[in-house]
Scaffold this motif. Sequence first.
Motif, PDB file in Angstrom:
ATOM      1  N   VAL A  15      51.198 -28.472  -4.095  1.00 21.99           N
ATOM      2  CA  VAL A  15      51.301 -27.020  -4.274  1.00 21.99           C
ATOM      3  C   VAL A  15      51.071 -26.297  -2.950  1.00 21.99           C
ATOM      4  O   VAL A  15      51.743 -25.306  -2.644  1.00 21.99           O
ATOM      5  N   LEU A  16      50.147 -26.807  -2.145  1.00 23.82           N
ATOM      6  CA  LEU A  16      49.894 -26.177  -0.848  1.00 23.82           C
ATOM      7  C   LEU A  16      51.111 -26.310   0.057  1.00 23.82           C
ATOM      8  O   LEU A  16      51.494 -25.355   0.753  1.00 23.82           O
ATOM      9  N   LYS A  17      51.740 -27.479   0.055  1.00 22.29           N
ATOM     10  CA  LYS A  17      52.947 -27.658   0.870  1.00 22.29           C
ATOM     11  C   LYS A  17      54.059 -26.743   0.359  1.00 22.29           C
ATOM     12  O   LYS A  17      54.811 -26.155   1.150  1.00 22.29           O
ATOM     13  N   TRP A  18      54.187 -26.617  -0.963  1.00 23.26           N
ATOM     14  CA  TRP A  18      55.182 -25.697  -1.537  1.00 23.26           C
ATOM     15  C   TRP A  18      54.931 -24.272  -1.054  1.00 23.26           C
ATOM     16  O   TRP A  18      55.865 -23.558  -0.689  1.00 23.26           O
ATOM     17  N   ALA A  19      53.654 -23.854  -1.043  1.00 22.84           N
ATOM     18  CA  ALA A  19      53.310 -22.501  -0.599  1.00 22.84           C
ATOM     19  C   ALA A  19      53.669 -22.301   0.869  1.00 22.84           C
ATOM     20  O   ALA A  19      54.097 -21.216   1.279  1.00 22.84           O
ATOM     21  N   TYR A  20      53.496 -23.349   1.660  1.00 17.98           N
ATOM     22  CA  TYR A  20      53.840 -23.315   3.083  1.00 17.98           C
ATOM     23  C   TYR A  20      55.343 -23.095   3.239  1.00 17.98           C
ATOM     24  O   TYR A  20      55.799 -22.224   3.982  1.00 17.98           O
ATOM     25  N   ILE A  21      56.127 -23.896   2.520  1.00 20.65           N
ATOM     26  CA  ILE A  21      57.583 -23.778   2.584  1.00 20.65           C
ATOM     27  C   ILE A  21      58.029 -22.423   2.048  1.00 20.65           C
ATOM     28  O   ILE A  21      58.902 -21.764   2.615  1.00 20.65           O
ATOM     29  N   SER A  22      57.400 -21.997   0.943  1.00 21.40           N
ATOM     30  CA  SER A  22      57.751 -20.719   0.315  1.00 21.40           C
ATOM     31  C   SER A  22      57.524 -19.541   1.257  1.00 21.40           C
ATOM     32  O   SER A  22      58.290 -18.572   1.247  1.00 21.40           O
ATOM     33  N   ILE A  58      44.516 -22.251  -8.581  1.00 17.49           N
ATOM     34  CA  ILE A  58      43.146 -21.735  -8.639  1.00 17.49           C
ATOM     35  C   ILE A  58      42.222 -22.565  -7.753  1.00 17.49           C
ATOM     36  O   ILE A  58      41.385 -22.025  -7.006  1.00 17.49           O
ATOM     37  N   ASP A  59      42.364 -23.893  -7.808  1.00 19.93           N
ATOM     38  CA  ASP A  59      41.538 -24.763  -6.958  1.00 19.93           C
ATOM     39  C   ASP A  59      41.778 -24.455  -5.478  1.00 19.93           C
ATOM     40  O   ASP A  59      40.832 -24.412  -4.678  1.00 19.93           O
ATOM     41  N   LEU A  60      43.027 -24.245  -5.110  1.00 19.21           N
ATOM     42  CA  LEU A  60      43.360 -23.946  -3.715  1.00 19.21           C
ATOM     43  C   LEU A  60      42.816 -22.582  -3.300  1.00 19.21           C
ATOM     44  O   LEU A  60      42.375 -22.406  -2.159  1.00 19.21           O
ATOM     45  N   LYS A  61      42.808 -21.637  -4.218  1.00 20.65           N
ATOM     46  CA  LYS A  61      42.212 -20.332  -3.922  1.00 20.65           C
ATOM     47  C   LYS A  61      40.706 -20.483  -3.710  1.00 20.65           C
ATOM     48  O   LYS A  61      40.137 -19.902  -2.786  1.00 20.65           O
ATOM     49  N   ASP A  62      40.071 -21.287  -4.560  1.00 16.96           N
ATOM     50  CA  ASP A  62      38.621 -21.501  -4.440  1.00 16.96           C
ATOM     51  C   ASP A  62      38.246 -22.143  -3.109  1.00 16.96           C
ATOM     52  O   ASP A  62      37.149 -21.921  -2.579  1.00 16.96           O
ATOM     53  N   HIS A  63      39.159 -22.944  -2.564  1.00 20.97           N
ATOM     54  CA  HIS A  63      38.907 -23.611  -1.282  1.00 20.97           C
ATOM     55  C   HIS A  63      39.358 -22.765  -0.086  1.00 20.97           C
ATOM     56  O   HIS A  63      39.190 -23.179   1.060  1.00 20.97           O
ATOM     57  N   GLY A  64      39.951 -21.610  -0.358  1.00 24.10           N
ATOM     58  CA  GLY A  64      40.353 -20.722   0.731  1.00 24.10           C
ATOM     59  C   GLY A  64      41.722 -20.997   1.312  1.00 24.10           C
ATOM     60  O   GLY A  64      42.064 -20.465   2.373  1.00 24.10           O
ATOM     61  N   TYR A  65      42.534 -21.816   0.602  1.00 25.34           N
ATOM     62  CA  TYR A  65      43.846 -22.171   1.135  1.00 25.34           C
ATOM     63  C   TYR A  65      44.967 -21.296   0.591  1.00 25.34           C
ATOM     64  O   TYR A  65      46.054 -21.240   1.175  1.00 25.34           O
ATOM     65  N   LEU A  66      44.738 -20.652  -0.543  1.00 30.24           N
ATOM     66  CA  LEU A  66      45.685 -19.710  -1.119  1.00 30.24           C
ATOM     67  C   LEU A  66      44.972 -18.408  -1.442  1.00 30.24           C
ATOM     68  O   LEU A  66      43.750 -18.390  -1.636  1.00 30.24           O
ATOM     69  N   THR A  67      45.722 -17.350  -1.506  1.00 27.91           N
ATOM     70  CA  THR A  67      45.189 -16.075  -1.961  1.00 27.91           C
ATOM     71  C   THR A  67      46.188 -15.489  -2.943  1.00 27.91           C
ATOM     72  O   THR A  67      47.350 -15.884  -2.965  1.00 27.91           O
ATOM     73  N   GLY A  68      45.725 -14.567  -3.785  1.00 27.27           N
ATOM     74  CA  GLY A  68      46.626 -13.966  -4.758  1.00 27.27           C
ATOM     75  C   GLY A  68      45.870 -13.413  -5.948  1.00 27.27           C
ATOM     76  O   GLY A  68      44.639 -13.491  -6.019  1.00 27.27           O
ATOM     77  N   THR A  69      46.615 -12.863  -6.884  1.00 32.13           N
ATOM     78  CA  THR A  69      46.039 -12.243  -8.074  1.00 32.13           C
ATOM     79  C   THR A  69      45.860 -13.281  -9.173  1.00 32.13           C
ATOM     80  O   THR A  69      46.805 -14.000  -9.523  1.00 32.13           O
ATOM     81  N   MET A  89      47.760 -22.983   6.080  1.00 30.58           N
ATOM     82  CA  MET A  89      48.853 -23.358   6.978  1.00 30.58           C
ATOM     83  C   MET A  89      48.379 -24.381   8.009  1.00 30.58           C
ATOM     84  O   MET A  89      49.095 -25.328   8.336  1.00 30.58           O
ATOM     85  N   ARG A  90      47.179 -24.186   8.497  1.00 34.31           N
ATOM     86  CA  ARG A  90      46.636 -25.128   9.483  1.00 34.31           C
ATOM     87  C   ARG A  90      46.519 -26.521   8.873  1.00 34.31           C
ATOM     88  O   ARG A  90      46.853 -27.526   9.513  1.00 34.31           O
ATOM     89  N   LEU A  91      46.070 -26.587   7.626  1.00 31.43           N
ATOM     90  CA  LEU A  91      45.896 -27.879   6.967  1.00 31.43           C
ATOM     91  C   LEU A  91      47.240 -28.583   6.801  1.00 31.43           C
ATOM     92  O   LEU A  91      47.356 -29.788   7.055  1.00 31.43           O
TER      93      LEU A  91
END
Length: 225
Positions: A15-22, A58-69, A89-91
């Motif tokens: 999901v993090l890689k998808w967010a990066y590409i997105s 949600i897990d990625l938001k809790d770790h500070g890698y994603l943000t959003g509503t 992005m750094r990760l």
Amino acid sequence: MTDSIARAWDVCDAVLKWAYISKFQYGGGRKATAEDVTAAVEWAASPLTPFEVDRATIDLKDHGYLTGTVGMLLHTKRLMDPRITVEGMRLVDLGRSVRPSSNPLPANPSGVSVTNVNTFNNHGPSNNAVNSSGFTQNIAIEEKTSKILAVADALDAHGEGGHENAEDARETAVDLRALADEPEVNKSKLRELLIKSVSAFALAAGTSAGQQSIQLASSALQVLG
């Protein structure tokens, strides 16, 4: 660590890689769906479920890698408009997993971990553990080189497309080819060039070729580590 826990971390990596590409394709803020994540990161394990993807946001938001509503769907929390953070992005650029560890772990956005390779000698087939033989190491280097050269080819094609950064794209392609044969020795410079490539392809993110090129560069970054 159980398979289910390992899979949950792999889903987070995906999901993090998808967010990066997105971010480069659409500017971020799109809802994460199992179908979109699967296609973007070439997920190869058993099919992702909407619940897994929602939980990962949600897990990625809790770790500070994603943000959003944060919203709810069928009693499941999810990010409605996930956007990758600078730390996220750094990760991804470093090819590291979200999974906490005393030593950084490589990201596994495909969901499939290769633990053994099969090769042959004069006495027939034999199994070699990953990272235990020069044979395996050579395969890893060849894979990195192959993916880097694929990005260089994509940059050449981008340069022929009449984009305003065509000249820069062609120069980056030349630099990538010059360093591709020794990916470990030239890792820092290659990473810089691949990140530059993603930015170059962003101008064509609205096209199928542009999206594929961004995925190529992102994949090369992941493999480079």
